[in-house]
Design a protein around this motif. Sequence first.
Motif, PDB file in Angstrom:
ATOM      1  N   ARG A 170      56.446  70.054  32.804  1.00 36.16           N
ATOM      2  CA  ARG A 170      56.494  69.090  33.906  1.00 36.16           C
ATOM      3  C   ARG A 170      57.153  67.796  33.468  1.00 36.16           C
ATOM      4  O   ARG A 170      57.992  67.237  34.196  1.00 36.16           O
ATOM      5  CB  ARG A 170      55.081  68.810  34.409  1.00 36.16           C
ATOM      6  N   SER A 192      60.783  66.510  34.641  1.00 37.37           N
ATOM      7  CA  SER A 192      60.853  65.232  35.360  1.00 37.37           C
ATOM      8  C   SER A 192      61.933  64.327  34.784  1.00 37.37           C
ATOM      9  O   SER A 192      62.705  63.700  35.526  1.00 37.37           O
ATOM     10  CB  SER A 192      59.498  64.523  35.313  1.00 37.37           C
ATOM     11  N   SER A 249      54.344  60.593  49.587  1.00 34.09           N
ATOM     12  CA  SER A 249      53.908  61.118  48.288  1.00 34.09           C
ATOM     13  C   SER A 249      52.390  61.071  48.161  1.00 34.09           C
ATOM     14  O   SER A 249      51.758  62.011  47.665  1.00 34.09           O
ATOM     15  CB  SER A 249      54.569  60.325  47.164  1.00 34.09           C
ATOM     16  N   ASN A 277      54.519  66.479  43.939  1.00 32.81           N
ATOM     17  CA  ASN A 277      55.353  67.651  43.658  1.00 32.81           C
ATOM     18  C   ASN A 277      56.049  68.170  44.922  1.00 32.81           C
ATOM     19  O   ASN A 277      57.234  68.519  44.898  1.00 32.81           O
ATOM     20  CB  ASN A 277      54.505  68.760  43.025  1.00 32.81           C
ATOM     21  N   ARG A 278      55.319  68.253  46.023  1.00 31.97           N
ATOM     22  CA  ARG A 278      55.926  68.714  47.269  1.00 31.97           C
ATOM     23  C   ARG A 278      57.042  67.779  47.718  1.00 31.97           C
ATOM     24  O   ARG A 278      58.097  68.215  48.189  1.00 31.97           O
ATOM     25  CB  ARG A 278      54.871  68.806  48.361  1.00 31.97           C
ATOM     26  N   MET A 323      58.834  65.805  45.823  1.00 30.45           N
ATOM     27  CA  MET A 323      59.992  65.934  44.936  1.00 30.45           C
ATOM     28  C   MET A 323      60.906  67.047  45.419  1.00 30.45           C
ATOM     29  O   MET A 323      62.130  66.892  45.478  1.00 30.45           O
ATOM     30  CB  MET A 323      59.538  66.205  43.497  1.00 30.45           C
ATOM     31  N   SER A 345      58.425  59.900  44.174  1.00 28.14           N
ATOM     32  CA  SER A 345      57.472  60.967  43.854  1.00 28.14           C
ATOM     33  C   SER A 345      57.509  61.327  42.380  1.00 28.14           C
ATOM     34  O   SER A 345      56.464  61.568  41.764  1.00 28.14           O
ATOM     35  CB  SER A 345      57.779  62.205  44.706  1.00 28.14           C
ATOM     36  N   ASN A 346      58.691  61.361  41.798  1.00 25.46           N
ATOM     37  CA  ASN A 346      58.817  61.707  40.381  1.00 25.46           C
ATOM     38  C   ASN A 346      58.155  60.658  39.498  1.00 25.46           C
ATOM     39  O   ASN A 346      57.412  60.977  38.558  1.00 25.46           O
ATOM     40  CB  ASN A 346      60.293  61.855  40.018  1.00 25.46           C
ATOM     41  N   ALA A 356      54.392  61.040  39.816  1.00 23.34           N
ATOM     42  CA  ALA A 356      53.881  62.224  39.137  1.00 23.34           C
ATOM     43  C   ALA A 356      53.784  62.012  37.633  1.00 23.34           C
ATOM     44  O   ALA A 356      52.793  62.383  36.994  1.00 23.34           O
ATOM     45  CB  ALA A 356      54.779  63.425  39.437  1.00 23.34           C
ATOM     46  N   ALA A 415      62.490  71.528  39.769  1.00 19.34           N
ATOM     47  CA  ALA A 415      61.293  71.096  40.497  1.00 19.34           C
ATOM     48  C   ALA A 415      60.476  72.285  40.989  1.00 19.34           C
ATOM     49  O   ALA A 415      59.243  72.238  41.019  1.00 19.34           O
ATOM     50  CB  ALA A 415      61.690  70.212  41.679  1.00 19.34           C
ATOM     51  N   PRO A 430      56.501  73.756  37.490  1.00 23.96           N
ATOM     52  CA  PRO A 430      55.032  73.856  37.596  1.00 23.96           C
ATOM     53  C   PRO A 430      54.493  75.237  37.227  1.00 23.96           C
ATOM     54  O   PRO A 430      53.351  75.367  36.786  1.00 23.96           O
ATOM     55  CB  PRO A 430      54.767  73.527  39.073  1.00 23.96           C
TER      56      PRO A 430
END
Length: 481
Positions: free
Chosen positions: A277, A281, A336, A342-343, A345, A388-389, A392, A466, A470
Amino acid sequence: MAVATQGRDGLTSAPQEKEAVGWALASLSLATLLSSLGTSIASVGLPSLMQTFGASFQAVQWVVLAYLLAITTLIVSAGRLADMFGRRPLLLGGIALFTSASALCGLAPTLWLLIATRAVQGLGAALMMALTLAFVAETVSKERTGSAMGLLGAMSAIGTTLGPSLGGLLIAGLGWRAIFLVNVPLGLLTFALAWRGLPASNKNAQTAQGGFDAIGTVLLALTLAAYALAMTLGRGNFGALKIGLLVATGIGVVLFVVTQSRVKTPLIQLASFRDPRLSASLAMSLIVATVMMATLVVAPFYLSRGLGLDAAMVGLVLSTGPLVSTLSALLAGRLSDRFGANRMMVAGLTSLAAGTFLLSLAMTKLGIASYVVPITVTCFGYALFQTSNNAAVMTGVGAGERGVMSGLLNLSRNLGLITGASLMGAIFAVASAGAQNVLGSASAARGMQVTFETATALALVALLLALFSPRFAGRARPRNS
């Protein structure tokens, strides 16, 4: 509803906690604005500097390069120092250094002194950029991290957008020195807010006890400097100097990895990159910044040559992207927080790929809409991904590594911008040269198509990262919490 919560110094009410967070975010927002403004405002002053000092463009461009090189080479080390000795004193010191250097830039009697003080200003900016993201994770709850990251993203976009227009007005009214001196009152205000609002940040005892990795710091700085110079000097000319710098970069990377695996307290914990992850990223951040640089390098040629717009209209149309990024960043933070980093991103990268694909069509018959509509989709996706990144990464890292991870996030973005400026510019030049009329609309459209076809391919690579990183995260050792 006001409920009692346990604060850092005892029992604190919810309204007081909210007020404290507000003060902290205000100072962090201004610090972000200052560092991005320092990058964008200087470029507009280069013609005036050439005239004032009787220097060549190659000489005055170091006013911009010195600032960017200082940030790029020192930002990770700045984050590690903050992890060791406390983020509050380091951020206050960075604001003070940036403000003092801005005053010296405005008073510089010679070009070489201006360049030197710009490098010092870049060091202050490196401290501010490395620590703003780290402070968000320290002062804001996980449920609001996305919104806070969105706010900082919006301030960064405002600084980038405001720089050229504000700089032009200041130069026209007060001369080139004003573009640096304007940072002084802004810096003093930022320092006052930070002194008032930033919480006490205890140093990490384990990190501080082990000492500072001086060898790793020097190696990383030299390696990054070699790469940045290779990408910025002699763009479009793959000569002996560029080859030598790239070879030096490769050697520096090998030496840095070897030293980091042997010292007791490395600058960067290489084991952290076993987490797919985190690695994904950072890679996505670099790729996306490379893609976005195409809009800055290629779009002016498409608008002026492909669509035949005059300079004023080109500037107005180009402002669409930064404006969309600014507004989207605030919305992206809320999305976010609500739907998960994650979604968002994945959604952001999907929008980015769709926007760059539309730009690759280069439909000149549609006029300005052929740029404005795709760039709106592109910049919305960029803001959604970036917010979002960042959220995260910073919510998933341990307290003792927030500074260096914040530095790595900013470093990946800076390296992407540097790479994109060289790579996308070279692709556009080669593709345009293939047309019969190099200066005509057909040439610009062809260059636009090939450049953004490449950008779309890169955006799809980031999207795949992305989607699949995960799935492999469970096999790696989890990060510190």
